[in-house]
Design an enzyme around this catalytic site. Structure first.
Site, short mmCIF file in Angstrom:
data_model
loop_
_atom_site.label_atom_id
_atom_site.label_comp_id
_atom_site.label_asym_id
_atom_site.label_seq_id
_atom_site.Cartn_x
_atom_site.Cartn_y
_atom_site.Cartn_z
N CYS A 33 0.82 -1.27 -0.09
CA CYS A 33 0.08 0.01 0.12
C CYS A 33 0.76 1.10 -0.06
O CYS A 33 0.20 2.28 -0.04
CB CYS A 33 -0.96 -0.10 1.37
SG CYS A 33 -0.23 -0.02 2.78
N ASP A 35 2.26 2.71 2.65
CA ASP A 35 2.40 3.04 3.77
C ASP A 35 3.57 2.94 4.72
O ASP A 35 4.17 1.98 4.56
CB ASP A 35 1.10 2.66 4.78
CG ASP A 35 -0.20 3.20 4.21
OD1 ASP A 35 -0.21 4.28 3.46
OD2 ASP A 35 -1.37 2.64 4.21
N CYS A 58 -3.17 2.66 7.95
CA CYS A 58 -4.70 2.43 8.09
C CYS A 58 -4.81 2.04 9.47
O CYS A 58 -3.81 1.91 10.28
CB CYS A 58 -5.25 1.68 7.01
SG CYS A 58 -4.82 -0.08 7.62
N CYS A 102 -0.90 -5.17 6.63
CA CYS A 102 -0.75 -4.03 7.42
C CYS A 102 -0.05 -4.09 8.63
O CYS A 102 0.46 -3.43 9.17
CB CYS A 102 -1.99 -3.04 7.74
SG CYS A 102 -3.10 -3.35 6.45
FE1 FES Z 1 -1.44 0.18 4.31
FE2 FES Z 1 -3.05 -0.73 6.17
S1 FES Z 1 -3.54 -0.05 3.78
S2 FES Z 1 -0.92 0.00 6.23
#
Ligand code: FES
Length: 123
Positions: A33, A35, A58, A102
């Protein structure tokens, strides 16, 4: 989609922030993702006395990091290196399959922060 324990850990996350002059710092990105997660550790005599996290992730990333940082406090670095995302998910009572990735952020950032500590210690 999320159970109550996850919603609680997400709504009232523990250990959010950054430790000043941390003994170990690990930052990792999530391939799926994009992140980012940062974990800072305060370590005394190879025991983790404090852990904090910062993330752009998230709700699942926040809940699992809150739980993971709580779990490793008081552990030796050897014990903390063995903590897996699966154990964290178990404590939280399960995570939707599409959110498992995640939970890997906290595990990887903890490992990286400990590596950073060991590198500084042995420098
Ligand atoms: Fe990126 Fe959960 S969608 S950490």
């Amino acid at each position: 989609m999320y159970n109550e324990k996850i919603m609680d850990a997400f709504s009232n996350p523990k250990n959010v922030g950054e430790i000043e002059n941390a003994d170990g710092c690990g930052t990792v990105g999530n391939e799926k993702c994009g992140d980012i997660m940062q974990i800072t550790l305060k370590i005394e005599n190879d025991i983790i006395v404090d852990a904090k996290f910062k993330t752009f992730g998230c709700a699942a990333a926040i809940a699992t990091s809150s739980t993971a940082t709580d779990m490793i406090k008081g552990m030796t670095i050897e014990q903390a290196l063995k903590v897996t995302n699966k154990q964290v998910i178990e404590v939280l009572g399960g995570l939707p399959a599409q959110k498992i990735h995640c939970s890997v952020l906290a595990e990887e950032a903890i490992k990286k922060a400990i590596e950073d500590y060991l590198a500084k210690k042995n420098a």
